[in-house]
Design a protein around this motif. Structure first.
Motif, PDB file in Angstrom:
ATOM      1  N   ASP A 127      47.723 -41.916  29.456  1.00  0.00           N
ATOM      2  CA  ASP A 127      47.074 -43.178  30.423  1.00  0.00           C
ATOM      3  C   ASP A 127      47.115 -44.131  30.617  1.00  0.00           C
ATOM      4  OD1 ASP A 127      45.232 -41.338  29.458  1.00  0.00           O
ATOM      5  OD2 ASP A 127      45.295 -41.447  27.834  1.00  0.00           O
ATOM      6  N   ILE A 128      47.119 -44.060  31.648  1.00  0.00           N
ATOM      7  CA  ILE A 128      47.839 -45.378  32.157  1.00  0.00           C
ATOM      8  C   ILE A 128      45.403 -46.821  32.871  1.00  0.00           C
ATOM      9  CG2 ILE A 128      47.995 -47.155  34.372  1.00  0.00           C
ATOM     10  CD1 ILE A 128      49.995 -44.546  34.916  1.00  0.00           C
ATOM     11  N   LEU A 129      45.886 -47.405  31.691  1.00  0.00           N
ATOM     12  CA  LEU A 129      44.489 -48.237  31.706  1.00  0.00           C
ATOM     13  C   LEU A 129      44.758 -49.320  30.685  1.00  0.00           C
ATOM     14  CD1 LEU A 129      42.685 -46.722  28.801  1.00  0.00           C
ATOM     15  CD2 LEU A 129      44.745 -46.477  29.090  1.00  0.00           C
ATOM     16  N   PRO A 130      43.777 -51.069  31.299  1.00  0.00           N
ATOM     17  CA  PRO A 130      43.875 -51.816  30.860  1.00  0.00           C
ATOM     18  C   PRO A 130      43.706 -52.075  29.753  1.00  0.00           C
ATOM     19  CG  PRO A 130      41.729 -52.028  32.371  1.00  0.00           C
ATOM     20  CD  PRO A 130      42.671 -49.969  31.944  1.00  0.00           C
ATOM     21  N   TYR A 131      45.061 -53.541  28.701  1.00  0.00           N
ATOM     22  CA  TYR A 131      44.538 -53.228  27.494  1.00  0.00           C
ATOM     23  C   TYR A 131      43.041 -53.185  26.748  1.00  0.00           C
ATOM     24  CZ  TYR A 131      45.359 -55.539  23.077  1.00  0.00           C
ATOM     25  OH  TYR A 131      45.998 -56.620  21.388  1.00  0.00           O
ATOM     26  N   SER A 132      42.333 -53.873  27.085  1.00  0.00           N
ATOM     27  CA  SER A 132      41.150 -54.412  26.802  1.00  0.00           C
ATOM     28  C   SER A 132      40.159 -52.921  26.797  1.00  0.00           C
ATOM     29  CB  SER A 132      39.980 -54.864  27.742  1.00  0.00           C
ATOM     30  OG  SER A 132      39.899 -54.470  28.676  1.00  0.00           O
ATOM     31  N   GLN A 133      40.707 -51.695  27.073  1.00  0.00           N
ATOM     32  CA  GLN A 133      40.484 -50.552  26.929  1.00  0.00           C
ATOM     33  C   GLN A 133      41.241 -49.466  26.053  1.00  0.00           C
ATOM     34  OE1 GLN A 133      38.991 -48.922  30.868  1.00  0.00           O
ATOM     35  NE2 GLN A 133      38.101 -50.975  31.413  1.00  0.00           N
ATOM     36  N   ILE A 134      42.105 -50.094  25.616  1.00  0.00           N
ATOM     37  CA  ILE A 134      42.697 -49.231  24.472  1.00  0.00           C
ATOM     38  C   ILE A 134      41.464 -48.430  22.743  1.00  0.00           C
ATOM     39  CG2 ILE A 134      44.689 -48.939  22.787  1.00  0.00           C
ATOM     40  CD1 ILE A 134      45.590 -48.789  25.339  1.00  0.00           C
ATOM     41  N   SER A 135      41.366 -47.714  22.591  1.00  0.00           N
ATOM     42  CA  SER A 135      40.629 -47.448  21.970  1.00  0.00           C
ATOM     43  C   SER A 135      41.139 -47.111  20.298  1.00  0.00           C
ATOM     44  CB  SER A 135      39.639 -45.965  22.673  1.00  0.00           C
ATOM     45  OG  SER A 135      40.556 -44.814  22.452  1.00  0.00           O
ATOM     46  N   GLU A 136      39.497 -46.654  19.683  1.00  0.00           N
ATOM     47  CA  GLU A 136      40.285 -46.848  18.662  1.00  0.00           C
ATOM     48  C   GLU A 136      41.493 -45.580  18.555  1.00  0.00           C
ATOM     49  OE1 GLU A 136      39.812 -47.834  15.433  1.00  0.00           O
ATOM     50  OE2 GLU A 136      38.762 -49.728  16.112  1.00  0.00           O
ATOM     51  N   VAL A 137      41.140 -44.189  19.178  1.00  0.00           N
ATOM     52  CA  VAL A 137      41.697 -42.969  19.098  1.00  0.00           C
ATOM     53  C   VAL A 137      43.047 -43.541  19.707  1.00  0.00           C
ATOM     54  CG1 VAL A 137      42.123 -41.121  20.104  1.00  0.00           C
ATOM     55  CG2 VAL A 137      39.796 -41.752  19.520  1.00  0.00           C
ATOM     56  N   HIS A 138      43.456 -44.025  20.248  1.00  0.00           N
ATOM     57  CA  HIS A 138      44.887 -44.134  20.510  1.00  0.00           C
ATOM     58  C   HIS A 138      45.459 -45.303  19.786  1.00  0.00           C
ATOM     59  CE1 HIS A 138      42.818 -45.026  24.845  1.00  0.00           C
ATOM     60  NE2 HIS A 138      44.048 -43.253  25.499  1.00  0.00           N
ATOM     61  N   GLY A 139      44.472 -46.745  18.772  1.00  0.00           N
ATOM     62  CA  GLY A 139      45.298 -46.706  18.097  1.00  0.00           C
ATOM     63  C   GLY A 139      45.657 -45.627  16.609  1.00  0.00           C
ATOM     64  N   TYR A 140      44.789 -44.793  16.598  1.00  0.00           N
ATOM     65  CA  TYR A 140      44.954 -43.832  15.247  1.00  0.00           C
ATOM     66  C   TYR A 140      45.870 -43.142  15.384  1.00  0.00           C
ATOM     67  CZ  TYR A 140      44.297 -39.972  12.218  1.00  0.00           C
ATOM     68  OH  TYR A 140      44.283 -39.011  11.460  1.00  0.00           O
ATOM     69  N   LEU A 141      46.049 -42.271  17.294  1.00  0.00           N
ATOM     70  CA  LEU A 141      47.943 -41.793  17.101  1.00  0.00           C
ATOM     71  C   LEU A 141      49.192 -42.753  17.030  1.00  0.00           C
ATOM     72  CD1 LEU A 141      45.548 -39.874  19.953  1.00  0.00           C
ATOM     73  CD2 LEU A 141      46.440 -39.131  17.671  1.00  0.00           C
ATOM     74  N   GLU A 142      48.594 -43.868  17.585  1.00  0.00           N
ATOM     75  CA  GLU A 142      49.943 -44.555  17.135  1.00  0.00           C
ATOM     76  C   GLU A 142      50.280 -44.683  16.036  1.00  0.00           C
ATOM     77  OE1 GLU A 142      52.605 -47.610  19.985  1.00  0.00           O
ATOM     78  OE2 GLU A 142      50.321 -46.829  20.225  1.00  0.00           O
TER      79      GLU A 142
END
Length: 153
Positions: free
Chosen positions: A92-107
């Motif tokens: 996914d290529i998206l603005p920092y402001s659009q990183i989601s809870e899911v992204h944070g969790y999977l990290e």
């Protein structure tokens, strides 16, 4: 490229019938300690995502190529020794402001929340950019890579 990378890739390649030698070798973070800590998360199955600044790829400042689905990466520990192989499943290529809870969790870091993700990634990105005289903004594009652990030492 070191012998541990070649050896681990060769083992993986032979066991899985892979005929090519297309892969990157790298470690997470910006220190041996961080590389080891994040690698442990991958091996435990807690870390299945990673993120980087798109601008660094765009400007040719990132050592690796922009990730693509199907890419293999040999993960190095803090001593630059190959420990695992991952395969990219989603980019996914998206603005920092659009990183989601899911992204944070999977990290898979800290308490796995978006709040924690932001608290460690914004300073990390700021430090990376500062080295090139660039400044961070929440509109900057982030390359978010979802991966699968496919082989380990």
């Amino acid at each position: 490229m070191n012998q541990s990378v070649i050896d681990l890739w060769t083992q993986f390649k032979n066991q899985h019938g892979i005929m090519h030698d297309e892969y990157e070798a790298w470690s997470f973070g910006n220190s041996p300690k961080m590389a080891d800590e994040l690698l442990v998360g991958v091996i435990k199955g807690e870390k299945t995502g990673t993120s980087s600044l798109h601008l660094l790829y765009e400007l040719g400042l990132e050592e690796e190529k922009l990730p693509e689905v199907g890419n293999y990466s040999v993960l190095l520990d803090g001593n630059d020794q190959a420990q695992a192989i991952i395969c990219t499943k989603v980019v996914d290529i998206l603005p920092y402001s659009q990183i989601s809870e899911v992204h944070g969790y999977l990290e898979g870091e800290g308490n796995r929340t978006l709040k924690y993700w932001r608290s460690v990634h914004q300073p990390f990105f700021e430090q990376e950019l500062e080295a090139y005289g660039l400044t961070f903004s929440e509109g900057m594009l982030i390359v978010y890579e979802l991966f699968e652990l496919v082989f380990q030492k």
